[in-house]
Design an enzyme around this catalytic site. Structure first.
Site, PDB file in Angstrom:
ATOM      1  N   GLN A  83       0.830  -1.214   0.000  1.00  0.00           N
ATOM      2  CA  GLN A  83       0.000   0.000   0.000  1.00  0.00           C
ATOM      3  C   GLN A  83       0.860   1.258   0.000  1.00  0.00           C
ATOM      4  O   GLN A  83       0.670   2.161  -0.810  1.00  0.00           O
ATOM      5  CB  GLN A  83      -0.920   0.008   1.236  1.00  0.00           C
ATOM      6  N   TYR A  99       3.074  -7.781  15.487  1.00  0.00           N
ATOM      7  CA  TYR A  99       3.493  -6.663  14.630  1.00  0.00           C
ATOM      8  C   TYR A  99       4.078  -5.535  15.498  1.00  0.00           C
ATOM      9  O   TYR A  99       5.170  -5.026  15.229  1.00  0.00           O
ATOM     10  CB  TYR A  99       2.259  -6.175  13.862  1.00  0.00           C
ATOM     11  N   ARG A 108       6.640 -10.045  -4.717  1.00  0.00           N
ATOM     12  CA  ARG A 108       5.651 -10.171  -5.808  1.00  0.00           C
ATOM     13  C   ARG A 108       5.746  -8.946  -6.710  1.00  0.00           C
ATOM     14  O   ARG A 108       6.213  -7.879  -6.263  1.00  0.00           O
ATOM     15  CB  ARG A 108       4.235 -10.332  -5.255  1.00  0.00           C
ATOM     16  N   ASP A 129      10.371  -6.401  -4.548  1.00  0.00           N
ATOM     17  CA  ASP A 129       9.329  -7.032  -3.745  1.00  0.00           C
ATOM     18  C   ASP A 129       9.405  -8.520  -4.029  1.00  0.00           C
ATOM     19  O   ASP A 129      10.057  -8.947  -4.981  1.00  0.00           O
ATOM     20  CB  ASP A 129       7.920  -6.492  -4.121  1.00  0.00           C
TER      21      ASP A 129
HETATM   22  N1  SER Z   1      -1.956   0.300   9.719  1.00  0.00           N
HETATM   23  C1  SER Z   1      -1.290  -0.628  10.589  1.00  0.00           C
HETATM   24  C2  SER Z   1      -2.166  -1.756  10.956  1.00  0.00           C
HETATM   25  O1  SER Z   1      -3.345  -1.544  11.016  1.00  0.00           O
HETATM   26  C3  SER Z   1      -0.825   0.062  11.847  1.00  0.00           C
HETATM   27  O2  SER Z   1       0.458   0.534  11.636  1.00  0.00           O
HETATM   28  O3  SER Z   1      -1.690  -2.828  11.208  1.00  0.00           O
END
Ligand code: SER
Length: 319
Positions: A12, A142, A36, A34
């Site tokens: 994105q 994450y 892909r 990348d």
């Molecule tokens: N946009 C990200 C997510 O929603 C947050 O950094 O994981």
């Protein structure tokens, strides 16, 4: 000519950043890579290098051969997908960063950009106007990978003089590329449904406020940070970056000002728990002080731009 490489160019942010670099600095000033192939003809005008960024050997070869001035390392698994594949998320997010930091330590790259996220914050963090030095308290894999990554960046900067720069992005909203695997993705999807005159079912609560930013601001901020004089940068983990804060219900209202028939309903899923752990708004005064950061686009302006651009894109597809 400054030579740039964007890793994760099919994502994105990658697509938007490459488009902006191509128009500001010329197609030849940016190579893209990348795992892909980016689904965007304009982006693909730049030289494409197929790369799995966790493959240290392949990455070293590309960086040693390329001798880039700037590398933008955007490849990552985001919050929602990361919760489904925790070890794979850790592996991708950490190994790829360490590979790049090592390459920069070798002197193959002059300057590195690596994004962190509001996902480094958690239940112990204040909910509103989170200060730069607020406690980091990530609840997702994450977020844990971004927290660890921030300190790896500072470590390589202090120990080896690697010039690595970072911002904690809020949710990013743009119309030139689709998001994937994030908790803030609803704020792009909602416009997609609105331009098709369809009911949107939101996976977050109506009053769940989150920090958000229009993509053009995010891209401009990224390039501004990379241009800033090194001696001005006091934060070597990652800068808080703020723009606006809104809820699903508020974005729905903003859309209804132009599309009064737009309908929004709610069916929460596991992403609500992630969103709840994050703050609602961010204090970005350190970024303003050190490199002049200033967001420009707020909710209603963003809605205008998004609806117009996505309507045009749909009409082009249909014709
Ligand atoms: N946009 C990200 C997510 O929603 C947050 O950094 O994981």
């Amino acid at each position: 000519m400054v030579r740039r490489l964007v890793i994760g160019a099919a994502g994105q942010l990658g697509i938007e950043l490459v488009l902006s670099m191509q128009s500001e600095f010329g197609v030849a000033s940016v190579d893209i890579s990348d795992i892909r192939v980016p689904d965007n003809e304009e982006v693909m005008r730049s030289k494409f290098l197929h790369l799995d960024a966790t493959d240290e050997g392949a990455l070293s070869t590309i960086l040693e051969d390329g001798q880039y001035d700037e590398v933008y390392h955007l490849a990552a698994m985001l919050s929602a997908t990361g919760e489904k594949k925790p070890l794979a998320a850790w592996d991708l997010n950490m190994q790829s960063l360490l590979n790049i930091l090592e390459a920069a330590k070798e002197g193959w790259v002059k300057r590195v950009f690596w994004p962190s996220s509001i996902a480094v914050f958690g239940p112990l963090t204040p909910k509103y106007n989170v200060p730069q030095d607020a406690p980091l308290d990530p609840t997702t894999v994450y977020g844990i990978s971004k927290q660890a990554g921030e300190f790896w960046c500072r470590y390589y900067q202090e120990k080896y003089g690697v010039d690595v720069r970072s911002v904690r992005y809020p949710g990013l909203i743009g119309h030139r590329s689709a998001p994937g695997g994030g908790t803030t993705d609803y704020a792009v999807e909602i416009y997609d449904y609105a331009v098709q005159d369809q009911l949107y079912t939101c996976f977050l609560k109506a009053d769940q406020a989150l920090p958000m930013m229009f993509m053009d601001d995010a891209v401009r901020g990224t390039l501004e940070l990379m241009r800033a004089p090194q001696d001005k940068l006091q934060v070597r983990t990652s800068y808080n970056l703020g723009a606006m804060s809104f809820t699903p219900s508020e974005i729905g209202e903003s859309i209804r000002q132009q599309k009064p028939q737009f309908q929004l309903e709610y069916a929460l899923d596991q992403r609500q728990a992630i969103a709840e752990s994050w703050p609602c708004s961010i204090d970005d005064s350190a970024a303003r002080r050190d490199w002049g950061w200033q967001a420009r686009i707020m909710l209603d302006d963003m809605t205008n731009i998004m609806l117009k651009a996505m309507t045009t894109a749909n009409e082009t597809l249909e014709s």
